[in-house]
Enzyme design. Structure first.
Site, mmCIF file in Angstrom:
data_model
loop_
_atom_site.group_PDB
_atom_site.id
_atom_site.type_symbol
_atom_site.label_atom_id
_atom_site.label_comp_id
_atom_site.label_asym_id
_atom_site.label_seq_id
_atom_site.Cartn_x
_atom_site.Cartn_y
_atom_site.Cartn_z
ATOM 1 N N HIS A 88 10.634 35.960 82.830
ATOM 2 C CA HIS A 88 10.592 34.642 82.185
ATOM 3 C C HIS A 88 11.987 34.057 82.035
ATOM 4 C CE1 HIS A 88 6.267 35.083 81.220
ATOM 5 N NE2 HIS A 88 6.610 36.336 81.485
ATOM 6 N N GLU A 119 32.091 49.817 89.837
ATOM 7 C CA GLU A 119 33.417 50.445 89.800
ATOM 8 C C GLU A 119 33.673 51.275 91.066
ATOM 9 O OE1 GLU A 119 34.112 52.578 86.128
ATOM 10 O OE2 GLU A 119 36.272 52.384 86.318
ATOM 11 N N LYS A 160 44.764 48.380 82.653
ATOM 12 C CA LYS A 160 45.351 49.352 81.722
ATOM 13 C C LYS A 160 46.880 49.220 81.754
ATOM 14 C CE LYS A 160 41.808 53.058 81.979
ATOM 15 N NZ LYS A 160 41.520 54.452 82.262
HETATM 16 O O1 PA5 Z 1 34.770 55.853 86.076
HETATM 17 C C1 PA5 Z 1 35.915 55.883 85.655
HETATM 18 O O2 PA5 Z 1 36.812 56.596 86.185
HETATM 19 C C2 PA5 Z 1 36.336 55.043 84.461
HETATM 20 O O3 PA5 Z 1 35.260 54.290 83.992
HETATM 21 C C3 PA5 Z 1 36.857 55.941 83.349
HETATM 22 O O4 PA5 Z 1 35.840 56.802 82.925
HETATM 23 C C4 PA5 Z 1 37.365 55.094 82.171
HETATM 24 O O5 PA5 Z 1 38.356 54.209 82.616
HETATM 25 C C5 PA5 Z 1 37.918 55.973 81.063
HETATM 26 O O6 PA5 Z 1 39.008 56.733 81.514
HETATM 27 P P1 PA5 Z 1 39.501 57.986 80.694
HETATM 28 O O7 PA5 Z 1 38.412 59.016 80.700
HETATM 29 O O8 PA5 Z 1 40.721 58.467 81.419
HETATM 30 O O9 PA5 Z 1 39.807 57.522 79.292
#
Ligand code: PA5
Length: 403
Positions: free
Chosen positions: A292, A271, A394
């Site tokens: 394996h 990410e 989203k």
């Molecule tokens: O690392 C990140 O920013 C994302 O993985 C968020 O944690 C995830 O999308 C959840 O977002 P939120 O905390 O706004 O619900």
């Protein structure tokens, strides 16, 4: 204690000349951490102030007294760090009390039928975690669990049993906290999402499970004091290998308890770096199990992978009569031999050794990888803190909900 071996099993793949072009760029990055715009990452109070830490300890103690099942609602960075730490530091077969359930990471109705039935007669406390407060999956999970809780508990009781971790002022969850008076914690503005395991986001669930968060933070401090250079070195090796078209990194882990730690690592790097048509694809292998299956590819497959091995020693003695050797020695020897085999084949490796699996070492490891993810992102020329691709899905789902 962490020890790093970045050389032995990489040497045939990287020459020392290749580090030269990084020296001024890395010096600039280091200066940003020491005295510039990244200096807050060198201060543990950025993650959690001492007041918040005390509040986390108090609240977690109460939660432990009043619940059988502790439900953590959140997705991505809101739960993966705490799940990683809790699994790493919990027994494999004996369940900790209270039991922890992570919800709000899927929207499959079958899971909800099962979980709502499972918790309906149990004493429950919920910690809903969402920085934005608007993410679909946790929002649905919170509505469903809250509906069940409203049938079981009085308004007054709900205030003890619903804990909200969200932005300091924005979003629907913060408004709900203000309206209902729920206990709440703050996701720090500068340490959100996947970087937030050492903030109240991760620390509250971890403390509720009886894990020593002071020791975890002590480990992180040790990394701040001593592993910034190691993280720069590791990030540089990754970048050099990436430039050699090694576009896949296997986090190869020699301890089942670190399975979810591997999931957190995949999230942290995918990410943070997977954007602008760039980035190393992180995968995990749990060894020796996956020797394996994936092991064949690592030995003889296409030259696109490198390994970052996490080896964990143990102070337990199990003598294996047949080989006249202790199992810990066999395990450590296996880690080195596998790296040797893979690097003789097609896959270079770095090894990170932990002398044991405990709070301090896990805190140290988390902070090391946080540094590495930030540094790696800067070397790659992308912003390691945003996730525009995640925002895009989203947006489309939210648009779909309006139809
Ligand atoms: O690392 C990140 O920013 C994302 O993985 C968020 O944690 C995830 O999308 C959840 O977002 P939120 O905390 O706004 O619900």
């Amino acid at each position: 204690m962490l020890n790093f071996d970045f050389k032995t099993y990489n040497s045939g793949y990287i020459s020392s000349d290749e580090f030269v072009p990084y020296s001024s760029k890395n010096a600039e990055i280091k200066e940003r951490f020491l005295n510039g715009d990244l200096a807050h990452w060198m201060n543990i109070n950025t993650y959690v102030s001492s007041d918040e830490l005390n509040k986390i300890k108090e609240v977690s103690q109460t939660v432990r007294e009043i619940c059988d099942v502790f439900i953590v609602i959140g997705i991505g960075g809101s739960y993966m760090g705490s799940q990683a730490v809790i699994s790493a530091l919990s027994p494999l077969y004996q369940k900790r009390k209270p039991e922890v359930i992570f919800l709000g990471k899927n929207i499959n109705p079958n899971e909800y039928v099962e979980v709502l039935d499972y918790i309906k007669d149990k004493n429950i406390v919920v910690n809903v975690i969402s920085k934005s407060g608007t993410t679909l999956e946790p929002s649905i999970a919170f509505d469903l669990v809250k509906e069940l809780m409203q049938k079981k508990y009085s308004e007054e009781e709900l205030c003890k049993r619903i804990i909200v971790t969200t932005d300091i002022k924005e979003g629907t969850l913060r408004k709900e906290v203000e309206d209902k008076g729920y206990t709440s914690f703050v996701v720090p503005t500068i340490v959100g999402g996947r970087y937030s395991v050492l903030t109240p986001v991760g620390l509250l669930p971890i403390a509720v499970m009886g894990i020593d968060i002071d020791k975890l933070l002590l480990g992180a401090k040790k990394s701040i004091e001593s592993h910034l250079d190691d993280a720069i070195n590791y990030a540089t090796i990754r970048d050099i290998l990436y430039n050699h078209k090694r576009i896949v990194e296997s986090f190869t882990i020699y301890d089942e308890k670190l399975h979810y730690f591997g999931e957190w690592l995949k999230q942290l790097f995918a990410e943070s770096h997977g954007k602008e048509n760039k980035g190393i694809l992180p995968i995990t292998n749990i060894n020796t199990r996956d020797l394996h299956s994936f092991g064949q590819y690592l030995q003889e497959g296409k030259d696109v992978i490198f390994e970052t091995v996490i080896g964990v020693s143990s102070n337990v003695t199990i003598y294996i009569e047949k080989y006249h050797k202790d199992l810990n020695a066999i395990n450590n020897m296996a880690i080195e031999k596998v790296c040797e085999a893979h690097s003789n084949g097609h896959t270079p490796s770095s090894i990170i050794w932990l002398d044991k699996l405990d709070e301090e070492n896990i805190g140290e490891l988390i902070q090391f990888f946080i540094f590495a993810a930030i540094i790696g992102g800067l070397q790659l020329g992308i912003n390691p803190f945003d996730q525009p691709g995640v925002q895009e899905y989203k947006r489309l789902i939210n648009a779909g909900l309006q139809n």
